[in-house]
Design an enzyme around this catalytic site. Structure first.
Site, PDB file in Angstrom:
ATOM      1  N   ASP A 293       2.764  -6.587   2.808  1.00  0.00           N
ATOM      2  CA  ASP A 293       1.585  -5.785   3.156  1.00  0.00           C
ATOM      3  C   ASP A 293       2.041  -4.417   3.677  1.00  0.00           C
ATOM      4  O   ASP A 293       1.445  -3.844   4.589  1.00  0.00           O
ATOM      5  CB  ASP A 293       0.707  -6.495   4.190  1.00  0.00           C
ATOM      6  CG  ASP A 293      -0.673  -5.848   4.342  1.00  0.00           C
ATOM      7  OD1 ASP A 293      -1.043  -5.033   3.473  1.00  0.00           O
ATOM      8  OD2 ASP A 293      -1.376  -6.150   5.319  1.00  0.00           O
TER       9      ASP A 293
ATOM     10  N   HIS B 228       1.932   4.475   8.002  1.00  0.00           N
ATOM     11  CA  HIS B 228       1.126   5.513   8.652  1.00  0.00           C
ATOM     12  C   HIS B 228       2.100   6.433   9.374  1.00  0.00           C
ATOM     13  O   HIS B 228       3.209   6.014   9.719  1.00  0.00           O
ATOM     14  CB  HIS B 228       0.160   4.911   9.667  1.00  0.00           C
ATOM     15  CG  HIS B 228      -0.849   3.981   9.078  1.00  0.00           C
ATOM     16  ND1 HIS B 228      -1.929   4.417   8.349  1.00  0.00           N
ATOM     17  CD2 HIS B 228      -0.939   2.618   9.099  1.00  0.00           C
ATOM     18  CE1 HIS B 228      -2.652   3.375   7.951  1.00  0.00           C
ATOM     19  NE2 HIS B 228      -2.062   2.271   8.385  1.00  0.00           N
TER      20      HIS B 228
ATOM     21  N   GLY C  26      -1.434  -1.321  10.222  1.00  0.00           N
ATOM     22  CA  GLY C  26      -0.475  -1.389   9.110  1.00  0.00           C
ATOM     23  C   GLY C  26       0.858  -0.812   9.510  1.00  0.00           C
ATOM     24  O   GLY C  26       0.963  -0.043  10.469  1.00  0.00           O
TER      25      GLY C  26
ATOM     26  N   HIS D   5      -2.041 -12.511   3.290  1.00  0.00           N
ATOM     27  CA  HIS D   5      -1.616 -12.374   4.693  1.00  0.00           C
ATOM     28  C   HIS D   5      -2.320 -13.308   5.689  1.00  0.00           C
ATOM     29  O   HIS D   5      -3.030 -12.868   6.588  1.00  0.00           O
ATOM     30  CB  HIS D   5      -1.701 -10.915   5.170  1.00  0.00           C
ATOM     31  CG  HIS D   5      -2.946 -10.156   4.826  1.00  0.00           C
ATOM     32  ND1 HIS D   5      -4.200 -10.696   4.904  1.00  0.00           N
ATOM     33  CD2 HIS D   5      -3.105  -8.864   4.405  1.00  0.00           C
ATOM     34  CE1 HIS D   5      -5.080  -9.777   4.554  1.00  0.00           C
ATOM     35  NE2 HIS D   5      -4.445  -8.672   4.249  1.00  0.00           N
TER      36      HIS D   5
ATOM     37  N   HIS E 168       0.886  -1.168   0.000  1.00  0.00           N
ATOM     38  CA  HIS E 168       0.000   0.000   0.000  1.00  0.00           C
ATOM     39  C   HIS E 168       0.926   1.221   0.000  1.00  0.00           C
ATOM     40  O   HIS E 168       1.480   1.563   1.043  1.00  0.00           O
ATOM     41  CB  HIS E 168      -0.882   0.014   1.241  1.00  0.00           C
ATOM     42  CG  HIS E 168      -1.728  -1.207   1.403  1.00  0.00           C
ATOM     43  ND1 HIS E 168      -3.025  -1.286   0.948  1.00  0.00           N
ATOM     44  CD2 HIS E 168      -1.446  -2.416   1.962  1.00  0.00           C
ATOM     45  CE1 HIS E 168      -3.513  -2.502   1.227  1.00  0.00           C
ATOM     46  NE2 HIS E 168      -2.561  -3.198   1.837  1.00  0.00           N
ATOM     47  N   PHE E 169       1.113   1.835  -1.167  1.00  0.00           N
ATOM     48  CA  PHE E 169       2.054   2.959  -1.259  1.00  0.00           C
ATOM     49  C   PHE E 169       1.373   4.320  -1.115  1.00  0.00           C
ATOM     50  O   PHE E 169       2.008   5.353  -1.210  1.00  0.00           O
ATOM     51  CB  PHE E 169       2.849   2.870  -2.563  1.00  0.00           C
ATOM     52  CG  PHE E 169       3.997   1.867  -2.517  1.00  0.00           C
ATOM     53  CD1 PHE E 169       4.296   1.153  -1.362  1.00  0.00           C
ATOM     54  CD2 PHE E 169       4.784   1.644  -3.651  1.00  0.00           C
ATOM     55  CE1 PHE E 169       5.354   0.242  -1.325  1.00  0.00           C
ATOM     56  CE2 PHE E 169       5.840   0.724  -3.615  1.00  0.00           C
ATOM     57  CZ  PHE E 169       6.124   0.030  -2.459  1.00  0.00           C
ATOM     58  N   ARG E 170       0.034   4.319  -0.910  1.00  0.00           N
ATOM     59  CA  ARG E 170      -0.701   5.491  -0.401  1.00  0.00           C
ATOM     60  C   ARG E 170      -0.975   6.603  -1.411  1.00  0.00           C
ATOM     61  O   ARG E 170      -1.494   7.650  -1.023  1.00  0.00           O
ATOM     62  CB  ARG E 170       0.005   6.091   0.819  1.00  0.00           C
ATOM     63  CG  ARG E 170       0.242   5.135   1.974  1.00  0.00           C
ATOM     64  CD  ARG E 170      -1.020   4.460   2.402  1.00  0.00           C
ATOM     65  NE  ARG E 170      -0.903   3.752   3.680  1.00  0.00           N
ATOM     66  CZ  ARG E 170      -1.786   2.872   4.113  1.00  0.00           C
ATOM     67  NH1 ARG E 170      -2.829   2.568   3.365  1.00  0.00           N
ATOM     68  NH2 ARG E 170      -1.644   2.282   5.282  1.00  0.00           N
TER      69      ARG E 170
END
Length: 447
Positions: free
Chosen positions: A312, A316, A331, A238, A64-66
């Site tokens: 994964d 944050h 995360g 996962h 998840h590279f946002r």
């Protein structure tokens, strides 16, 4: 002028064996692999890798590279920089950005951003919802990794909880469907129980009891039953519990499996005993479970019940993670440290280097049918990492490359480090520095 690199005296790790030899890179591709290669061209860069492992660049099938929409946490540029520093040369990113990637137009916008800013090869999953089947069916199997369904809550409107819709998606597409499996009703009931006990001050030490073994098992067993009923190609992300291991098989060759399984670094490394010291910094969904669960995951990984190791990766900010348990998001960032963490397990005698390469390089390429990557073979793209197995270092704030600036591995001492990373033949990481070279390409798939 064509880029030429000769890697000498490496311990080449490929397809279950390690052999000493040389690898010649010409342009984007591996030109030659031999016991000894002499190359006299004046513009050829020679790297002596004696005593070091040469592995295919790792392929991380879940990050998840946002970007777009959550770029205060990370960007495709910042997190792919960290990835290549960690020996990961290709990634598959998930659709729960903002807006969610649930139309072809929104999906292609992410590919455009990556084409301009990524340091590592990239693909993006198309997201499924309760009402976007038409968009899902437009997805091109040649240049999109797969369809992602959240069967547990996520960012935005991405919880797919309508059973008729789920069955329709499973039976309508031949593409790989990747799932996050946690049962929402079970989690809600558990949460109410702990709210009754603790009010708003629930301790993180019960995270694995709220997002429980049962929540995982109910959801993953349903998804697998549906895949068997419809013939869908299912990949379960996962996994975190011993109980779920019975749902998967190691009796079928990987290329023939219709149902495949992934485990993440954090579920292999941490256990619920670590919540006391790490707190929200190891708060993930699915939760890190017990030491017994962790042992079962290791067993399943080594006997090929589990097929892939991923991260994964989900950054944050420190501020977000420092809130109380109920407010802190789940995360954590992992791409820079995943390969060396697995090499640490090698030093501990838990896993062989050949097995690490199988699970982090070969198998993601086989599962997703990625074209010409994941192996050290002549004619394949030169996505490679050199791992020095005896150059100890410690993870600290000043060497973390994640935009969020922290890592669950802070203070950990690793015996191995990545010395060089190549993406499509270009040396993008050397001497502990990422070079400002963006040689990344969109991943293509043999299907």
């Amino acid at each position: 002028m064509m880029n030429t690199v000769l890697i000498k005296n490496a311990k080449i790790v490929n397809e279950g064996r390690i052999f000493e030899g040389d690898v010649l890179i010409e342009g984007e591709f591996i030109k030659e692999i031999a016991q000894s290669i002499s190359h006299k061209s004046s513009n050829c860069k020679v790297i002596d890798a004696e005593g070091n492992f040469l592995i295919p660049g790792a392929i991380d099938d879940q990050v998840h590279f946002r970007e777009p929409g959550l770029t205060h946490k990370g960007t495709i540029a910042s997190e792919s920089r960290a990835a290549v520093a960690g020996g990961i040369t290709s990634f598959i990113e998930q659709p729960n950005t903002v807006p969610n990637a649930i139309t072809q137009e929104l999906l292609e916008q992410k590919y455009l951003i990556a084409s301009q800013s990524s340091y590592a090869n990239y693909s993006f999953m198309m997201g499924g919802t309760n009402d976007n089947l038409e968009e899902i069916l437009k997805t091109n199997p040649k240049n999109v990794a797969g369809i992602k369904l959240f069967l547990g809550s996520s960012t935005g409107n991405m919880l797919v909880d309508n059973e008729a819709t789920l069955e329709k998606i499973f039976s309508s597409t031949k593409m790989l469907i990747a799932v996050h499996c946690e049962d929402e009703a079970t989690i809600k009931a558990n949460l109410e129980k702990y709210k009754a006990e603790f009010g708003d001050d629930i301790p993180v030490t019960v995270h694995h009891l709220i997002r429980s073994e049962e929540a995982c098992y109910i959801s993953s067993s349903k998804a697998i039953a549906l895949a068997k009923k419809t013939g869908a190609r299912l990949h379960v992300f996962h996994l975190s519990t011993a109980k779920e291991m019975d749902l998967f098989s190691n009796k079928i060759p990987l290329a023939e499996k219709q149902i495949t399984a992934e485990v993440c670094i954090h579920h292999l490394w941490f256990s619920n005993e670590d919540y006391a010291t790490k707190g929200n910094f190891i708060k993930w969904n699915p939760a890190v479970k017990t030491a017994a669960d962790r042992d079962a995951l290791w067993t399943a990984l080594l006997n090929d019940t589990i097929d892939v190791i991923a991260t994964d990766h989900a950054p944050h900010t420190l501020e977000e993670k420092s809130q109380k348990y109920l407010s802190a998001p789940s995360g954590g960032p992992l791409v820079q440290h995943a390969v060396v963490a697995m090499f640490e397990a090698f030093h501990q005698g838990k896993i062989s280097v050949e097995k690490i390469v199988q699970k982090m390089c070969h198998n993601p390429a086989i599962i997703f049918k990625i074209e010409k990557r994941g192996f050290i073979k002549e004619g394949y793209y030169a996505d490679l990492a050199i791992v020095n197995p005896s150059k100890p270092w410690s993870v600290s704030k000043d060497n973390i490359l994640y935009q969020c600036g922290w890592s669950p591995f802070e203070g950990t001492n690793f015996k191995s480090r990545i010395s060089h990373t190549f993406v499509n033949g270009q040396l993008v990481f050397e001497n502990a520095k990422v070079k400002e070279i963006k040689a990344a390409q969109r991943l293509l798939f043999d299907r």
